[in-house]
Design a protein around this motif. Structure first.
Motif, PDB file in Angstrom:
ATOM      1  N   LEU A 110      37.592 -49.045  57.859  1.00  9.20           N
ATOM      2  CA  LEU A 110      37.923 -48.391  56.594  1.00  9.20           C
ATOM      3  C   LEU A 110      38.757 -47.140  56.832  1.00  9.20           C
ATOM      4  CD1 LEU A 110      34.612 -48.651  54.514  1.00  9.20           C
ATOM      5  CD2 LEU A 110      36.703 -49.963  54.203  1.00  9.20           C
ATOM      6  N   ALA A 111      38.425 -46.381  57.867  1.00  9.07           N
ATOM      7  CA  ALA A 111      39.162 -45.149  58.150  1.00  9.07           C
ATOM      8  C   ALA A 111      40.584 -45.435  58.603  1.00  9.07           C
ATOM      9  CB  ALA A 111      38.427 -44.341  59.209  1.00  9.07           C
ATOM     10  N   ASP A 112      40.786 -46.523  59.344  1.00  5.95           N
ATOM     11  CA  ASP A 112      42.108 -46.829  59.874  1.00  5.95           C
ATOM     12  C   ASP A 112      43.056 -47.396  58.827  1.00  5.95           C
ATOM     13  OD1 ASP A 112      41.339 -45.917  62.301  1.00  5.95           O
ATOM     14  OD2 ASP A 112      40.878 -47.902  63.141  1.00  5.95           O
ATOM     15  N   SER A 113      42.560 -48.375  58.090  1.00  5.88           N
ATOM     16  CA  SER A 113      43.474 -49.080  57.169  1.00  5.88           C
ATOM     17  C   SER A 113      42.893 -49.319  55.788  1.00  5.88           C
ATOM     18  CB  SER A 113      43.844 -50.436  57.779  1.00  5.88           C
ATOM     19  OG  SER A 113      42.682 -51.234  57.967  1.00  5.88           O
ATOM     20  N   SER A 114      41.721 -48.820  55.527  1.00  2.88           N
ATOM     21  CA  SER A 114      40.982 -49.042  54.267  1.00  2.88           C
ATOM     22  C   SER A 114      40.645 -50.515  54.059  1.00  2.88           C
ATOM     23  CB  SER A 114      41.761 -48.519  53.044  1.00  2.88           C
ATOM     24  OG  SER A 114      42.819 -49.401  52.681  1.00  2.88           O
ATOM     25  N   VAL A 115      40.722 -51.303  55.144  1.00  2.00           N
ATOM     26  CA  VAL A 115      40.405 -52.726  55.055  1.00  2.00           C
ATOM     27  C   VAL A 115      39.289 -53.047  56.045  1.00  2.00           C
ATOM     28  CG1 VAL A 115      41.233 -55.090  55.334  1.00  2.00           C
ATOM     29  CG2 VAL A 115      42.738 -53.343  54.358  1.00  2.00           C
ATOM     30  N   SER A 116      38.219 -53.638  55.559  1.00  2.00           N
ATOM     31  CA  SER A 116      37.134 -54.076  56.414  1.00  2.00           C
ATOM     32  C   SER A 116      36.557 -55.351  55.825  1.00  2.00           C
ATOM     33  CB  SER A 116      36.064 -52.982  56.535  1.00  2.00           C
ATOM     34  OG  SER A 116      35.095 -53.350  57.503  1.00  2.00           O
ATOM     35  N   SER A 117      35.540 -55.894  56.444  1.00  2.00           N
ATOM     36  CA  SER A 117      34.962 -57.155  55.972  1.00  2.00           C
ATOM     37  C   SER A 117      33.449 -57.049  55.952  1.00  2.00           C
ATOM     38  CB  SER A 117      35.394 -58.323  56.867  1.00  2.00           C
ATOM     39  OG  SER A 117      34.940 -58.130  58.193  1.00  2.00           O
ATOM     40  N   VAL A 118      32.851 -57.821  55.049  1.00  2.70           N
ATOM     41  CA  VAL A 118      31.397 -57.921  54.931  1.00  2.70           C
ATOM     42  C   VAL A 118      31.050 -59.404  54.913  1.00  2.70           C
ATOM     43  CG1 VAL A 118      29.392 -57.457  53.483  1.00  2.70           C
ATOM     44  CG2 VAL A 118      31.192 -55.745  53.693  1.00  2.70           C
ATOM     45  N   GLN A 119      30.043 -59.792  55.657  1.00  7.24           N
ATOM     46  CA  GLN A 119      29.646 -61.198  55.722  1.00  7.24           C
ATOM     47  C   GLN A 119      28.566 -61.487  54.684  1.00  7.24           C
ATOM     48  OE1 GLN A 119      27.726 -62.461  59.371  1.00  7.24           O
ATOM     49  NE2 GLN A 119      28.485 -64.551  59.165  1.00  7.24           N
ATOM     50  N   ALA A 120      28.735 -62.595  53.977  1.00 10.23           N
ATOM     51  CA  ALA A 120      27.734 -63.059  53.017  1.00 10.23           C
ATOM     52  C   ALA A 120      27.252 -64.432  53.457  1.00 10.23           C
ATOM     53  CB  ALA A 120      28.307 -63.119  51.614  1.00 10.23           C
ATOM     54  N   ILE A 121      25.969 -64.582  53.675  1.00  5.72           N
ATOM     55  CA  ILE A 121      25.357 -65.855  54.077  1.00  5.72           C
ATOM     56  C   ILE A 121      24.504 -66.338  52.909  1.00  5.72           C
ATOM     57  CG2 ILE A 121      23.894 -67.022  55.757  1.00  5.72           C
ATOM     58  CD1 ILE A 121      24.523 -64.781  57.718  1.00  5.72           C
ATOM     59  N   LEU A 122      24.796 -67.544  52.424  1.00  3.86           N
ATOM     60  CA  LEU A 122      24.181 -68.051  51.204  1.00  3.86           C
ATOM     61  C   LEU A 122      23.286 -69.242  51.472  1.00  3.86           C
ATOM     62  CD1 LEU A 122      27.586 -67.679  49.789  1.00  3.86           C
ATOM     63  CD2 LEU A 122      25.771 -66.988  48.250  1.00  3.86           C
ATOM     64  N   ASP A 123      22.226 -69.353  50.695  1.00  2.00           N
ATOM     65  CA  ASP A 123      21.373 -70.537  50.684  1.00  2.00           C
ATOM     66  C   ASP A 123      22.005 -71.548  49.728  1.00  2.00           C
ATOM     67  OD1 ASP A 123      19.468 -72.473  50.467  1.00  2.00           O
ATOM     68  OD2 ASP A 123      17.835 -71.161  49.822  1.00  2.00           O
ATOM     69  N   GLY A 124      22.581 -72.616  50.297  1.00  2.00           N
ATOM     70  CA  GLY A 124      23.311 -73.577  49.486  1.00  2.00           C
ATOM     71  C   GLY A 124      22.497 -74.736  48.975  1.00  2.00           C
ATOM     72  N   THR A 125      21.166 -74.684  49.092  1.00  2.00           N
ATOM     73  CA  THR A 125      20.360 -75.785  48.573  1.00  2.00           C
ATOM     74  C   THR A 125      20.496 -75.899  47.055  1.00  2.00           C
ATOM     75  OG1 THR A 125      18.448 -74.294  48.542  1.00  2.00           O
ATOM     76  CG2 THR A 125      18.689 -75.719  50.453  1.00  2.00           C
ATOM     77  N   ASP A 126      20.683 -74.780  46.387  1.00  3.72           N
ATOM     78  CA  ASP A 126      20.984 -74.771  44.956  1.00  3.72           C
ATOM     79  C   ASP A 126      22.407 -74.249  44.814  1.00  3.72           C
ATOM     80  OD1 ASP A 126      21.248 -74.422  42.245  1.00  3.72           O
ATOM     81  OD2 ASP A 126      19.338 -73.399  41.964  1.00  3.72           O
ATOM     82  N   ASP A 127      23.356 -75.184  44.679  1.00  2.00           N
ATOM     83  CA  ASP A 127      24.760 -74.789  44.694  1.00  2.00           C
ATOM     84  C   ASP A 127      25.138 -73.903  43.520  1.00  2.00           C
ATOM     85  OD1 ASP A 127      24.333 -76.970  43.003  1.00  2.00           O
ATOM     86  OD2 ASP A 127      26.438 -77.565  43.094  1.00  2.00           O
ATOM     87  N   ASN A 128      24.509 -74.123  42.362  1.00  4.89           N
ATOM     88  CA  ASN A 128      24.837 -73.296  41.199  1.00  4.89           C
ATOM     89  C   ASN A 128      24.418 -71.849  41.432  1.00  4.89           C
ATOM     90  OD1 ASN A 128      25.665 -73.053  38.299  1.00  4.89           O
ATOM     91  ND2 ASN A 128      23.519 -72.483  38.063  1.00  4.89           N
ATOM     92  N   THR A 129      23.191 -71.655  41.925  1.00  9.07           N
ATOM     93  CA  THR A 129      22.719 -70.306  42.231  1.00  9.07           C
ATOM     94  C   THR A 129      23.572 -69.664  43.313  1.00  9.07           C
ATOM     95  OG1 THR A 129      20.451 -70.891  41.621  1.00  9.07           O
ATOM     96  CG2 THR A 129      20.740 -68.956  43.006  1.00  9.07           C
ATOM     97  N   ALA A 130      23.964 -70.452  44.322  1.00 12.42           N
ATOM     98  CA  ALA A 130      24.787 -69.916  45.403  1.00 12.42           C
ATOM     99  C   ALA A 130      26.145 -69.451  44.894  1.00 12.42           C
ATOM    100  CB  ALA A 130      24.957 -70.974  46.494  1.00 12.42           C
ATOM    101  N   ASN A 131      26.770 -70.250  44.045  1.00  9.16           N
ATOM    102  CA  ASN A 131      28.090 -69.871  43.517  1.00  9.16           C
ATOM    103  C   ASN A 131      28.014 -68.623  42.653  1.00  9.16           C
ATOM    104  OD1 ASN A 131      29.709 -71.907  44.675  1.00  9.16           O
ATOM    105  ND2 ASN A 131      29.032 -73.384  43.148  1.00  9.16           N
ATOM    106  N   ILE A 132      26.987 -68.563  41.800  1.00  9.03           N
ATOM    107  CA  ILE A 132      26.852 -67.397  40.924  1.00  9.03           C
ATOM    108  C   ILE A 132      26.516 -66.152  41.747  1.00  9.03           C
ATOM    109  CG2 ILE A 132      25.494 -66.398  39.053  1.00  9.03           C
ATOM    110  CD1 ILE A 132      25.176 -69.192  37.910  1.00  9.03           C
ATOM    111  N   SER A 133      25.640 -66.312  42.741  1.00  4.05           N
ATOM    112  CA  SER A 133      25.295 -65.172  43.602  1.00  4.05           C
ATOM    113  C   SER A 133      26.520 -64.652  44.347  1.00  4.05           C
ATOM    114  CB  SER A 133      24.214 -65.588  44.615  1.00  4.05           C
ATOM    115  OG  SER A 133      23.056 -66.040  43.964  1.00  4.05           O
ATOM    116  N   LEU A 134      27.342 -65.567  44.845  1.00  2.65           N
ATOM    117  CA  LEU A 134      28.559 -65.153  45.546  1.00  2.65           C
ATOM    118  C   LEU A 134      29.494 -64.407  44.609  1.00  2.65           C
ATOM    119  CD1 LEU A 134      30.273 -65.162  48.092  1.00  2.65           C
ATOM    120  CD2 LEU A 134      31.165 -67.409  47.409  1.00  2.65           C
TER     121      LEU A 134
END
Length: 378
Positions: A110-134
């Protein structure tokens, strides 16, 4: 067709209902219990989704991001874990539906370029909940990202006027708060009316066979048409009471806005009651067992109304073949009507197509039901 004979049949059916506590229980208690249970239990809104967080950096910036998740009404931090095995355990046990992992070089990037990444790991057993959560998670991260970008531009000495964003101004009509309850509960009225109406009338003729009173009924001069009208008249009155109760609960207890006219709602509800009561009566004529008629009535009303009427699942998102099949589902038209009356305040002219389809359905069911009954014991 004589009114005196119709009245006599109606009085006889009223006495049958009064002497049968099961019918009264179905007619009076089932709509209330279903309305409250399904009204509170069925929702498409996801709030307080349990999440796990794995902050590999533990800096002020990473904690600021996690505080945004904690303050959001859509998320609830269930665990602050210290490794991927704990994330796997949380997702496997169902304690978490989503895991947010912040990398160890989050602040440095963030300090260098204001660009960084965050990982999101989802439980895909309920695809609708996973999509909305994402989607909710992306919204939180984007909010944090905008604040970081503004801070980075300020440190670089760049003026905000150099940014030319594209702005979308949105306005929601008919369901301003985007509450799924306002979408679901009007259709719930159709589900309850279909189930209760068909269940009650599916016992009318089969009850006569099981109690041995069909011989007396056949020996009377009453015609099949008079028998059908006399049998159904008390149930239409009960249907009005149930429909009025459900609609009042929807409007005043659950707060679903009603913008249509009472006359339009009464007329279309009566038409729908004629359809479901006629289906129940037809099944009662064809199936001489009360249990058998009741079970078939449950099958032909509950499943199509719940799955194929647009009550919960949007019809335009179904496969093309299934969309065509839904035109055969009578409750599709009433669900369309009642939702439009509640949320849009549509006029009868605007709803002429579903009303006409419901009228055709009612006419066909009544004709079939009247012709199905034969004054014979064989």
């Amino acid at each position: 067709m004589k009114l005196r004979r119709i009245k006599a049949m109606a009085v006889k059916e009223v006495l049958q209902i009064w002497r049968d506590p099961r019918s009264l229980m179905v007619a009076m208690l089932l709509p209330f219990t279903q309305m409250f249970l399904l009204g509170y239990g069925v929702t498409l809104d996801l709030k307080h989704i349990p999440i796990c967080t794995f902050d590999r950096e533990a800096s002020q910036q990473s904690q600021d991001l996690l505080k945004l998740f904690a303050s959001s009404q859509y998320f609830s931090i269930a665990r602050n874990v210290r490794g991927y095995p704990e994330i796997v355990a949380g997702l496997d046990s169902g304690d978490c539906k989503l895991a947010i992992v912040i990398p160890p070089d989050f602040t440095e990037r963030l300090a260098d370029s204001s660009v960084s990444s965050v990982q999101a790991i989802l439980d895909g057993t309920d695809d609708n909940t996973a999509n909305i959560s994402l989607g909710y998670a992306l919204s939180v991260v984007n909010g944090y990202s905008n604040a970081v970008n503004l801070d980075w531009l300020d440190r670089q000495g760049r003026e905000l006027q150099q940014i030319v964003p594209m702005v979308t101004q949105s306005r929601v009509w008919f369901n301003e708060d985007l509450e799924s309850r306002n979408f679901v509960i009007p259709g719930l009225v159709a589900v309850i009316m279909a189930l209760v109406g068909a269940q009650l009338t599916s016992l009318t003729i089969s009850r006569e066979w099981e109690r041995g009173t069909m011989e007396l009924l056949v020996s009377t001069p009453v015609t099949p048409g008079e028998l059908m009208i006399g049998k159904l008249a008390p149930y239409i009155a009960l249907g009005w009471v149930d429909a009025a109760s459900c609609l009042l609960i929807a409007a005043y207890w659950f707060g679903v806005p009603y913008r249509g006219t009472i006359l339009a709602l009464f007329a279309t509800t009566t038409l729908f009651l004629v359809v479901v009561l006629g289906i129940g009566y037809l099944l009662s004529v064809l199936i001489r067992s009360q249990i058998g008629a009741s079970q078939v009535a449950l099958l032909v009303t509950m499943l199509p109304t719940t799955l194929l009427s647009g009550y919960v699942f949007p019809i335009d998102q179904m496969p093309v073949l299934v969309q065509k099949i839904t035109y055969l589902v009578y409750s599709r038209y009433y669900v369309t009507i009642v939702k439009a009356l509640f949320l849009k305040g549509s006029s009868l002219i605007a709803l002429s197509t579903p009303i006409l389809c419901l009228l055709v359905y009612a006419t066909a069911v009544m004709v079939l039901a009247a012709r199905a009954f034969r004054k014979e014991l064989a």
